[in-house]
Design a protein around this motif. Structure first.
Motif, PDB file in Angstrom:
ATOM      1  N   ILE A   5       0.828  -1.213   0.000  1.00  0.00           N
ATOM      2  CA  ILE A   5       0.000   0.000   0.000  1.00  0.00           C
ATOM      3  C   ILE A   5       0.862   1.263   0.000  1.00  0.00           C
ATOM      4  CG2 ILE A   5      -1.812   1.288   1.200  1.00  0.00           C
ATOM      5  CD1 ILE A   5      -2.711  -1.378  -0.093  1.00  0.00           C
ATOM      6  N   CYS A   6       1.713   1.426   1.005  1.00  0.00           N
ATOM      7  CA  CYS A   6       2.498   2.665   1.098  1.00  0.00           C
ATOM      8  C   CYS A   6       3.939   2.505   0.621  1.00  0.00           C
ATOM      9  CB  CYS A   6       2.479   3.201   2.530  1.00  0.00           C
ATOM     10  SG  CYS A   6       3.456   2.223   3.712  1.00  0.00           S
ATOM     11  N   GLY A   7       4.372   1.267   0.353  1.00  0.00           N
ATOM     12  CA  GLY A   7       5.718   1.035  -0.145  1.00  0.00           C
ATOM     13  C   GLY A   7       6.790   0.955   0.915  1.00  0.00           C
ATOM     14  N   GLU A 233      -5.417   4.869   8.304  1.00  0.00           N
ATOM     15  CA  GLU A 233      -4.271   5.512   7.658  1.00  0.00           C
ATOM     16  C   GLU A 233      -4.002   4.905   6.275  1.00  0.00           C
ATOM     17  OE1 GLU A 233      -1.211   7.988   6.722  1.00  0.00           O
ATOM     18  OE2 GLU A 233      -2.694   8.191   8.333  1.00  0.00           O
ATOM     19  N   SER A 234      -4.064   3.582   6.161  1.00  0.00           N
ATOM     20  CA  SER A 234      -3.766   2.967   4.858  1.00  0.00           C
ATOM     21  C   SER A 234      -4.847   3.285   3.821  1.00  0.00           C
ATOM     22  CB  SER A 234      -3.567   1.453   4.997  1.00  0.00           C
ATOM     23  OG  SER A 234      -4.749   0.783   5.381  1.00  0.00           O
ATOM     24  N   ILE A 235      -6.082   3.447   4.249  1.00  0.00           N
ATOM     25  CA  ILE A 235      -7.136   3.878   3.321  1.00  0.00           C
ATOM     26  C   ILE A 235      -6.867   5.307   2.857  1.00  0.00           C
ATOM     27  CG2 ILE A 235      -9.574   4.525   3.146  1.00  0.00           C
ATOM     28  CD1 ILE A 235      -9.292   1.585   2.836  1.00  0.00           C
ATOM     29  N   LYS A 236      -6.420   6.158   3.765  1.00  0.00           N
ATOM     30  CA  LYS A 236      -6.087   7.533   3.385  1.00  0.00           C
ATOM     31  C   LYS A 236      -4.957   7.544   2.350  1.00  0.00           C
ATOM     32  CE  LYS A 236      -7.446   9.852   7.694  1.00  0.00           C
ATOM     33  NZ  LYS A 236      -6.963  10.576   8.906  1.00  0.00           N
ATOM     34  N   LYS A 245     -10.760  11.898  -2.588  1.00  0.00           N
ATOM     35  CA  LYS A 245     -10.844  12.612  -1.312  1.00  0.00           C
ATOM     36  C   LYS A 245     -11.677  11.761  -0.356  1.00  0.00           C
ATOM     37  CE  LYS A 245     -12.357  16.971   0.798  1.00  0.00           C
ATOM     38  NZ  LYS A 245     -13.154  16.360   1.863  1.00  0.00           N
ATOM     39  N   LEU A 246     -11.114  11.450   0.813  1.00  0.00           N
ATOM     40  CA  LEU A 246     -11.865  10.680   1.805  1.00  0.00           C
ATOM     41  C   LEU A 246     -12.851  11.615   2.497  1.00  0.00           C
ATOM     42  CD1 LEU A 246     -12.420   8.113   3.433  1.00  0.00           C
ATOM     43  CD2 LEU A 246     -10.475   8.699   4.894  1.00  0.00           C
ATOM     44  N   ASP A 247     -14.125  11.421   2.191  1.00  0.00           N
ATOM     45  CA  ASP A 247     -15.167  12.322   2.698  1.00  0.00           C
ATOM     46  C   ASP A 247     -15.679  11.936   4.078  1.00  0.00           C
ATOM     47  OD1 ASP A 247     -15.289  14.261   0.804  1.00  0.00           O
ATOM     48  OD2 ASP A 247     -17.145  13.595  -0.132  1.00  0.00           O
ATOM     49  N   ASN A 248     -15.783  10.633   4.333  1.00  0.00           N
ATOM     50  CA  ASN A 248     -16.455  10.213   5.566  1.00  0.00           C
ATOM     51  C   ASN A 248     -16.081   8.777   5.895  1.00  0.00           C
ATOM     52  OD1 ASN A 248     -18.143  10.397   7.771  1.00  0.00           O
ATOM     53  ND2 ASN A 248     -20.029  10.073   6.630  1.00  0.00           N
ATOM     54  N   ILE A 249     -16.177   8.446   7.178  1.00  0.00           N
ATOM     55  CA  ILE A 249     -15.994   7.080   7.656  1.00  0.00           C
ATOM     56  C   ILE A 249     -17.138   6.776   8.611  1.00  0.00           C
ATOM     57  CG2 ILE A 249     -14.495   5.430   8.842  1.00  0.00           C
ATOM     58  CD1 ILE A 249     -12.155   7.364   8.308  1.00  0.00           C
ATOM     59  N   VAL A 250     -17.859   5.686   8.380  1.00  0.00           N
ATOM     60  CA  VAL A 250     -18.944   5.272   9.268  1.00  0.00           C
ATOM     61  C   VAL A 250     -18.667   3.844   9.728  1.00  0.00           C
ATOM     62  CG1 VAL A 250     -21.409   4.790   9.472  1.00  0.00           C
ATOM     63  CG2 VAL A 250     -20.629   6.750   8.113  1.00  0.00           C
ATOM     64  N   PHE A 311     -16.051   3.403   4.133  1.00  0.00           N
ATOM     65  CA  PHE A 311     -15.219   4.542   3.749  1.00  0.00           C
ATOM     66  C   PHE A 311     -15.804   5.135   2.468  1.00  0.00           C
ATOM     67  CE2 PHE A 311     -12.533   1.842   6.298  1.00  0.00           C
ATOM     68  CZ  PHE A 311     -11.744   2.711   7.043  1.00  0.00           C
ATOM     69  N   TYR A 312     -16.082   6.442   2.485  1.00  0.00           N
ATOM     70  CA  TYR A 312     -16.699   7.124   1.354  1.00  0.00           C
ATOM     71  C   TYR A 312     -15.622   7.985   0.668  1.00  0.00           C
ATOM     72  CZ  TYR A 312     -20.921   5.730   3.809  1.00  0.00           C
ATOM     73  OH  TYR A 312     -21.912   4.997   4.462  1.00  0.00           O
ATOM     74  N   LEU A 313     -15.229   7.562  -0.522  1.00  0.00           N
ATOM     75  CA  LEU A 313     -14.177   8.229  -1.281  1.00  0.00           C
ATOM     76  C   LEU A 313     -14.799   8.955  -2.464  1.00  0.00           C
ATOM     77  CD1 LEU A 313     -12.671   6.072   0.424  1.00  0.00           C
ATOM     78  CD2 LEU A 313     -11.188   5.676  -1.539  1.00  0.00           C
ATOM     79  N   ARG A 314     -14.625  10.265  -2.501  1.00  0.00           N
ATOM     80  CA  ARG A 314     -15.251  11.068  -3.568  1.00  0.00           C
ATOM     81  C   ARG A 314     -14.255  11.428  -4.655  1.00  0.00           C
ATOM     82  NH1 ARG A 314     -15.614  16.409  -4.329  1.00  0.00           N
ATOM     83  NH2 ARG A 314     -14.851  16.836  -2.209  1.00  0.00           N
TER      84      ARG A 314
END
Length: 317
Positions: A5-7, A233-236, A245-250, A311-314
């Motif tokens: 993911i991040c290398g 963090e890894s999703i970000k 853009k990570l808009d929201n996490i529920v 995770f809501y990614l816009r």
């Protein structure tokens, strides 16, 4: 080892995890990145398809019922997905459809174009079709064949890389963690989404009490099918790499994190006869204990410590 993911390279903590859903007891090594905290399988099995037998839970077809009961289910599901329908609100309290509830922040309309990736038999899409959504398509390469439901819903046997349409929402309900090509998949999603479209990733997360408490007995590790167990963090990191853009996490965890993990600690497989999933009356848990687990799950969700999240990614316009 290098984090996919991040290398990040270096010494990452490793874990040995057994396959416990089907009771195969094969051991698989995972490592957790010391930078982005993503927990990931060290070696992706070459025979991954063999770990999805015909009785795998996501292949179970919707149970279509007629008459008054089906009407009540439609009312409930309409409210769960959109927040509209007074009768459905009461029914949602009595018998909630948690999966559909995670769609509510998307503010869907009946014209919304929705693609569900890795959807198995397509239960969630079938529910949406039943309450009037028309622009729906499901994809799953592990299905036996094309599924064509009487209500017009299609579930096609292929992956997202063959898709060419444009969509308002592309969603992965506990399927993204099964996909080897995380960046390539999410970049394809970005390409297919309309401006301001949303990618919805519902996944287990290591940013949780359950992972910290149960470790390798955490039921949602699900080796070797779950290739990536993401942290916030890894999703970000992944979202930024792919232009989102990570808009929201529920957080939407439930009692499963407790009873499933406690069973694993005692050597009870998910498909054992005395598993709560198979025969509750033979389980080591009482209905009162399951209810208490559900209460604890809701408390963890409120603290952002549940073991799964949406995770809501816009996609920016």
């Amino acid at each position: 080892m290098q984090c996919r993911i991040c290398g990040s390279e270096g010494v990452h903590r490793t874990y040995t995890v057994k396959e416990m859903m089907m009771g195969q007891l094969e051991e698989h090594e995972y490592f957790q990145c010391n930078q982005c905290q993503c927990l990931q399988i060290t070696t992706i099995p070459s025979n991954l398809g063999d770990h999805y037998p015909s009785n795998y839970y996501s292949y179970v077809a919707p149970n279509s019922q007629g008459g008054a009961k089906q009407s009540l289910i439609r009312f409930r599901d309409q409210y769960a997905a959109t927040g509209k329908n007074v009768v459905g609100k009461a029914l949602q309290l009595l018998s909630p459809n948690a999966k559909l509830t995670t769609l509510r922040p998307l503010k869907l309309t009946k014209d919304s174009r929705i693609l569900d990736v890795g959807c198995g038999a397509g239960l969630l899409l079938h529910s949406l079709r039943e309450v009037g959504f028309k622009n729906l398509l499901g994809l799953d390469p592990f299905n036996q064949d094309l599924i064509q439901y009487p209500n017009g819903l299609r579930i096609e046997k292929r992956d997202i890389f063959s898709e060419t349409g444009q969509w308002d929402v592309i969603m992965f309900h506990h399927s993204f963690e099964h996909m080897p090509e995380q960046q390539a998949t999410l970049k394809k999603v970005f390409e297919l989404l309309a401006p301001n479209g949303t990618a919805l990733l519902r996944v287990p997360t290591v940013t949780s009490y359950a992972w910290q408490h149960y470790g390798v007995n955490w039921v949602q590790l699900d080796a070797p099918r779950h290739l990536f167990l993401h942290s916030v963090e890894s999703i970000k990191v992944l979202a930024k790499q792919c232009g989102f853009k990570l808009d929201n996490i529920v957080y939407d965890s439930n009692a499963f994190q407790f009873w499933g993990s406690e069973q694993y600690e005692k050597g009870i497989m998910l498909r054992d006869n005395n598993s709560w999933a198979e025969h509750p009356e033979q389980s080591i848990f009482s209905a009162a204990q399951i209810k208490e687990f559900e209460k604890r799950a809701q408390e963890l969700n409120s603290l952002n410590q549940g073991d799964q999240a949406a995770f809501y990614l816009r996609k920016p316009s």
